[in-house]
Design a protein around this motif. Structure first.
Motif, PDB file in Angstrom:
ATOM      1  N   TYR A  45     113.461  46.683  36.231  1.00 50.44           N
ATOM      2  CA  TYR A  45     112.500  47.972  36.720  1.00 50.44           C
ATOM      3  C   TYR A  45     114.176  48.939  36.339  1.00 50.44           C
ATOM      4  CZ  TYR A  45     108.700  44.482  38.014  1.00 50.44           C
ATOM      5  OH  TYR A  45     107.710  43.722  38.016  1.00 50.44           O
ATOM      6  N   VAL A  46     113.094  49.954  36.558  1.00 51.16           N
ATOM      7  CA  VAL A  46     113.659  51.227  36.493  1.00 51.16           C
ATOM      8  C   VAL A  46     113.580  51.264  38.745  1.00 51.16           C
ATOM      9  CG1 VAL A  46     114.159  53.032  36.182  1.00 51.16           C
ATOM     10  CG2 VAL A  46     113.649  52.103  34.330  1.00 51.16           C
ATOM     11  N   GLN A  47     115.107  51.228  38.722  1.00 49.07           N
ATOM     12  CA  GLN A  47     115.189  51.126  40.265  1.00 49.07           C
ATOM     13  C   GLN A  47     115.366  53.004  40.782  1.00 49.07           C
ATOM     14  OE1 GLN A  47     117.812  48.562  42.328  1.00 49.07           O
ATOM     15  NE2 GLN A  47     116.191  47.232  41.689  1.00 49.07           N
ATOM     16  N   HIS A  48     116.332  53.766  40.270  1.00 52.17           N
ATOM     17  CA  HIS A  48     116.536  55.370  40.399  1.00 52.17           C
ATOM     18  C   HIS A  48     117.444  55.562  39.137  1.00 52.17           C
ATOM     19  CE1 HIS A  48     118.994  58.323  42.034  1.00 52.17           C
ATOM     20  NE2 HIS A  48     119.674  58.002  41.797  1.00 52.17           N
ATOM     21  N   ILE A  49     117.190  57.121  39.532  1.00 55.01           N
ATOM     22  CA  ILE A  49     117.560  57.848  38.216  1.00 55.01           C
ATOM     23  C   ILE A  49     118.623  58.500  38.264  1.00 55.01           C
ATOM     24  CG2 ILE A  49     117.318  58.954  36.078  1.00 55.01           C
ATOM     25  CD1 ILE A  49     114.484  58.421  36.093  1.00 55.01           C
ATOM     26  N   ASP A  50     119.696  58.753  37.593  1.00 50.95           N
ATOM     27  CA  ASP A  50     120.534  59.855  38.349  1.00 50.95           C
ATOM     28  C   ASP A  50     120.687  60.859  37.519  1.00 50.95           C
ATOM     29  OD1 ASP A  50     123.529  61.151  38.784  1.00 50.95           O
ATOM     30  OD2 ASP A  50     124.449  59.563  39.137  1.00 50.95           O
ATOM     31  N   THR A  66     114.554  63.442  27.741  1.00 48.95           N
ATOM     32  CA  THR A  66     113.147  63.241  27.946  1.00 48.95           C
ATOM     33  C   THR A  66     113.414  62.148  28.443  1.00 48.95           C
ATOM     34  OG1 THR A  66     111.999  65.029  27.021  1.00 48.95           O
ATOM     35  CG2 THR A  66     110.828  63.444  27.725  1.00 48.95           C
ATOM     36  N   VAL A  67     112.752  62.175  29.877  1.00 47.79           N
ATOM     37  CA  VAL A  67     112.922  60.797  30.820  1.00 47.79           C
ATOM     38  C   VAL A  67     111.387  60.058  30.332  1.00 47.79           C
ATOM     39  CG1 VAL A  67     112.555  59.559  32.573  1.00 47.79           C
ATOM     40  CG2 VAL A  67     113.906  61.013  32.213  1.00 47.79           C
ATOM     41  N   ALA A  68     111.148  58.905  29.705  1.00 45.72           N
ATOM     42  CA  ALA A  68     110.347  58.009  29.403  1.00 45.72           C
ATOM     43  C   ALA A  68     109.956  56.716  30.326  1.00 45.72           C
ATOM     44  CB  ALA A  68     110.880  57.216  28.032  1.00 45.72           C
ATOM     45  N   ALA A  69     110.739  56.795  30.976  1.00 44.32           N
ATOM     46  CA  ALA A  69     111.063  55.137  32.126  1.00 44.32           C
ATOM     47  C   ALA A  69     110.899  55.645  33.413  1.00 44.32           C
ATOM     48  CB  ALA A  69     111.692  53.814  31.762  1.00 44.32           C
ATOM     49  N   LEU A  70     109.725  55.463  34.254  1.00 40.02           N
ATOM     50  CA  LEU A  70     109.881  56.214  36.049  1.00 40.02           C
ATOM     51  C   LEU A  70     110.212  55.444  36.944  1.00 40.02           C
ATOM     52  CD1 LEU A  70     107.558  58.871  36.032  1.00 40.02           C
ATOM     53  CD2 LEU A  70     109.216  59.318  36.461  1.00 40.02           C
ATOM     54  N   PRO A  71     110.999  55.695  38.082  1.00 37.65           N
ATOM     55  CA  PRO A  71     111.751  54.596  38.860  1.00 37.65           C
ATOM     56  C   PRO A  71     110.129  53.418  38.836  1.00 37.65           C
ATOM     57  CG  PRO A  71     112.027  56.238  39.545  1.00 37.65           C
ATOM     58  CD  PRO A  71     111.566  56.525  38.478  1.00 37.65           C
ATOM     59  N   GLY A  72     109.840  52.298  38.708  1.00 37.97           N
ATOM     60  CA  GLY A  72     108.935  51.105  38.661  1.00 37.97           C
ATOM     61  C   GLY A  72     109.011  50.940  37.499  1.00 37.97           C
ATOM     62  N   THR A 104     119.182  53.055  37.080  1.00 38.57           N
ATOM     63  CA  THR A 104     119.385  51.879  37.596  1.00 38.57           C
ATOM     64  C   THR A 104     118.803  50.752  37.535  1.00 38.57           C
ATOM     65  OG1 THR A 104     121.378  52.822  39.626  1.00 38.57           O
ATOM     66  CG2 THR A 104     120.282  50.863  39.884  1.00 38.57           C
ATOM     67  N   ILE A 105     118.812  49.735  37.207  1.00 37.56           N
ATOM     68  CA  ILE A 105     118.106  48.252  35.781  1.00 37.56           C
ATOM     69  C   ILE A 105     118.533  47.441  37.788  1.00 37.56           C
ATOM     70  CG2 ILE A 105     116.502  47.275  34.672  1.00 37.56           C
ATOM     71  CD1 ILE A 105     117.505  49.417  32.918  1.00 37.56           C
ATOM     72  N   GLY A 106     116.831  46.595  38.186  1.00 44.99           N
ATOM     73  CA  GLY A 106     117.784  45.970  39.231  1.00 44.99           C
ATOM     74  C   GLY A 106     115.629  45.201  38.636  1.00 44.99           C
ATOM     75  N   SER A 107     116.226  43.615  39.275  1.00 38.79           N
ATOM     76  CA  SER A 107     115.129  42.363  39.439  1.00 38.79           C
ATOM     77  C   SER A 107     113.422  43.221  39.725  1.00 38.79           C
ATOM     78  CB  SER A 107     115.647  40.956  39.161  1.00 38.79           C
ATOM     79  OG  SER A 107     116.270  41.073  40.931  1.00 38.79           O
ATOM     80  N   SER A 108     114.014  44.090  41.208  1.00 43.02           N
ATOM     81  CA  SER A 108     112.549  43.762  41.324  1.00 43.02           C
ATOM     82  C   SER A 108     112.392  45.467  41.637  1.00 43.02           C
ATOM     83  CB  SER A 108     112.370  43.031  43.218  1.00 43.02           C
ATOM     84  OG  SER A 108     113.808  43.836  43.464  1.00 43.02           O
ATOM     85  N   ARG A 109     110.933  45.839  41.931  1.00 38.91           N
ATOM     86  CA  ARG A 109     110.301  47.610  42.282  1.00 38.91           C
ATOM     87  C   ARG A 109     111.219  47.685  44.047  1.00 38.91           C
ATOM     88  NH1 ARG A 109     105.074  47.978  40.342  1.00 38.91           N
ATOM     89  NH2 ARG A 109     105.464  50.607  40.178  1.00 38.91           N
ATOM     90  N   PHE A 117     105.106  51.511  43.734  1.00 40.15           N
ATOM     91  CA  PHE A 117     105.254  50.545  44.547  1.00 40.15           C
ATOM     92  C   PHE A 117     104.986  49.609  46.071  1.00 40.15           C
ATOM     93  CE2 PHE A 117     108.581  47.353  46.520  1.00 40.15           C
ATOM     94  CZ  PHE A 117     107.487  46.098  45.478  1.00 40.15           C
ATOM     95  N   GLY A 118     105.059  51.623  46.672  1.00 42.58           N
ATOM     96  CA  GLY A 118     104.278  51.781  48.333  1.00 42.58           C
ATOM     97  C   GLY A 118     102.437  51.189  48.146  1.00 42.58           C
ATOM     98  N   LEU A 119     102.280  51.764  47.637  1.00 43.48           N
ATOM     99  CA  LEU A 119     100.222  52.089  46.930  1.00 43.48           C
ATOM    100  C   LEU A 119     100.416  50.089  47.018  1.00 43.48           C
ATOM    101  CD1 LEU A 119      99.924  55.116  45.479  1.00 43.48           C
ATOM    102  CD2 LEU A 119      98.988  54.623  47.329  1.00 43.48           C
ATOM    103  N   LEU A 120     100.799  50.090  45.614  1.00 47.37           N
ATOM    104  CA  LEU A 120     100.749  48.548  45.075  1.00 47.37           C
ATOM    105  C   LEU A 120     100.896  47.442  46.551  1.00 47.37           C
ATOM    106  CD1 LEU A 120     100.310  46.748  43.102  1.00 47.37           C
ATOM    107  CD2 LEU A 120     102.379  46.371  42.127  1.00 47.37           C
ATOM    108  N   ALA A 121     102.082  47.342  46.905  1.00 50.12           N
ATOM    109  CA  ALA A 121     101.973  46.597  48.195  1.00 50.12           C
ATOM    110  C   ALA A 121     101.424  46.472  49.159  1.00 50.12           C
ATOM    111  CB  ALA A 121     103.474  47.091  49.070  1.00 50.12           C
ATOM    112  N   LEU A 122     100.560  47.997  49.463  1.00 50.75           N
ATOM    113  CA  LEU A 122      99.626  47.325  50.404  1.00 50.75           C
ATOM    114  C   LEU A 122      98.237  47.282  49.813  1.00 50.75           C
ATOM    115  CD1 LEU A 122     100.002  51.312  51.606  1.00 50.75           C
ATOM    116  CD2 LEU A 122      99.650  49.168  53.091  1.00 50.75           C
ATOM    117  N   SER A 123      97.762  47.799  48.450  1.00 46.32           N
ATOM    118  CA  SER A 123      97.271  46.613  47.769  1.00 46.32           C
ATOM    119  C   SER A 123      97.325  44.993  47.451  1.00 46.32           C
ATOM    120  CB  SER A 123      96.752  47.337  46.648  1.00 46.32           C
ATOM    121  OG  SER A 123      95.653  46.754  45.643  1.00 46.32           O
TER     122      SER A 123
END
Length: 255
Positions: A45-50, A66-72, A104-109, A117-123
């Motif tokens: 998952y994309v976690q951050h874009i510098d 042009t950025v194609a992959a937003l964080p998440g 920055t790409i990691g194994s989780s959001r 991700f916050g909305l998804l966590a609440l859902s």
């Protein structure tokens, strides 16, 4: 729930003050049309874009990004992170690794740069509460109220002087799409709460409140999700009185 609401609210508030992260605004599909695509070297998952790094790279190569992959976004080795457009001189090599290193790409959001991700966590909290093993519709109803608060925050007007200035003039970043935010927040609740009368009615009331907001895109999304939720309820409820009650609450979305 309180921690998830605060994390989601903070992320949404930051994004509404910087809809394109301080860059130019790109359409959601702009990156797919032209340019050199730079794909991820990792799976995750994309976690951050510098964006400072991207801006420096774009200036050094006299190009636009042009950025194609937003964080998440979940990316893999064939998924484009960005596209590059510019006049490259013959014999020069575009160092795409320098551009991809800004991601920055990691194994989780993570919550910080990923409002969805916050909305998804609440859902997911509501969805787990609705599972047969827990059977806690009250928690799902509380989550629905929380989501209304968050979407009310999202559509609150902002003064122009509160918006982040365009700092990265060689980069275009797509803004979040309200349909995606609604999908994250309400789809699972509508699906797994479709047979529970109190959840179905509260969901319809929440969507009605959001449809009344002074935001046409949000109103359209709310009515669409209301119609979908009603269809789910009609397909699983066995008592006609319950179906009629949900239909009555969903009347706002028929117009």
């Amino acid at each position: 729930m309180e921690k998830a609401e605060k994390a989601a609210g903070d992320a949404l508030n930051r994004r509404r003050h910087a809809p394109s992260l301080g860059a130019l605004t790109a359409s959601p599909h702009q990156a797919a049309h032209k340019g050199v695509h730079v794909c991820s070297s990792k799976v995750g998952y994309v976690q951050h874009i510098d964006l400072e790094t991207l801006q420096s790279c774009a200036e050094a190569h006299d190009c636009r990004v042009t950025v194609a992959a937003l964080p998440g976004t979940f990316v893999h080795t064939h998924f484009p992170l960005l596209s590059i457009v510019g006049d490259t001189q013959p014999g020069t090599t575009l160092e795409t690794e320098a551009f991809s290193s800004a991601f920055t790409i990691g194994s989780s959001r993570t919550f910080e740069d990923d409002p969805r991700f916050g909305l998804l966590a609440l859902s997911e909290i509501a969805d787990k509460a609705l599972s047969p093993g827990i059977n806690d519709p009250g928690t799902a109803i509380n989550v629905i109220g929380t989501l209304v608060r968050l979407f009310t925050l999202w559509q609150s007007p902002i003064d122009k002087d509160e918006l982040q200035a365009i700092t990265y003039d060689r980069i275009s970043v797509p803004e979040l799409v309200i349909d995606d935010l609604f999908d994250d927040a309400f789809t699972a609740i509508a699906r797994d709460g479709a047979g529970t009368i109190e959840v179905s009615i509260r969901l319809q009331k929440a969507l009605c409140a959001l449809a009344a907001a002074d935001d046409q895109a949000m109103a359209t999304a709310a009515k669409k999700h209301s119609r979908r939720a009603l269809a789910r309820s009609e397909s699983v409820m066995s008592l006609q009185d319950d179906i009629d009650a949900v239909r009555k609450t969903a009347e706002f979305s028929a117009v």
